[in-house]
Design a protein around this motif. Sequence first.
Motif, PDB file in Angstrom:
ATOM      1  N   GLN A  60       0.810  -1.215   0.000  1.00 47.34           N
ATOM      2  CA  GLN A  60       0.000   0.000   0.000  1.00 47.34           C
ATOM      3  C   GLN A  60       0.846   1.270   0.000  1.00 47.34           C
ATOM      4  O   GLN A  60       0.315   2.361  -0.143  1.00 47.34           O
ATOM      5  N   LYS A  62       2.999   4.282  -1.089  1.00 47.56           N
ATOM      6  CA  LYS A  62       3.110   5.029  -2.338  1.00 47.56           C
ATOM      7  C   LYS A  62       4.578   5.269  -2.664  1.00 47.56           C
ATOM      8  O   LYS A  62       5.398   5.437  -1.801  1.00 47.56           O
ATOM      9  N   ARG A  63       4.852   5.300  -3.929  1.00 44.81           N
ATOM     10  CA  ARG A  63       6.235   5.515  -4.373  1.00 44.81           C
ATOM     11  C   ARG A  63       6.509   6.958  -4.620  1.00 44.81           C
ATOM     12  O   ARG A  63       5.833   7.758  -5.015  1.00 44.81           O
TER      13      ARG A  63
END
Length: 63
Positions: A60, A62-63
């Motif tokens: 879950q 985020k990059r």
Amino acid sequence: MILPGAAVAAGLLWLWGRTDGRWGTPVPQGHMSDAIGDTWPWVVRGAAVASALYLVWRSQRKR
């Protein structure tokens, strides 16, 4: 390998506490193998749940 190792360490800590009478029902003399047999399924489940929760958390992010 950190989370399964932590689960094993927690299981060993639980058994140590039971042998000293700190928590849980004390392990009777000569019955440590029975106590280990009762504890290891919970250690495996704990390791599996911790690993699954970690993988969900990482998926879950985020990059």
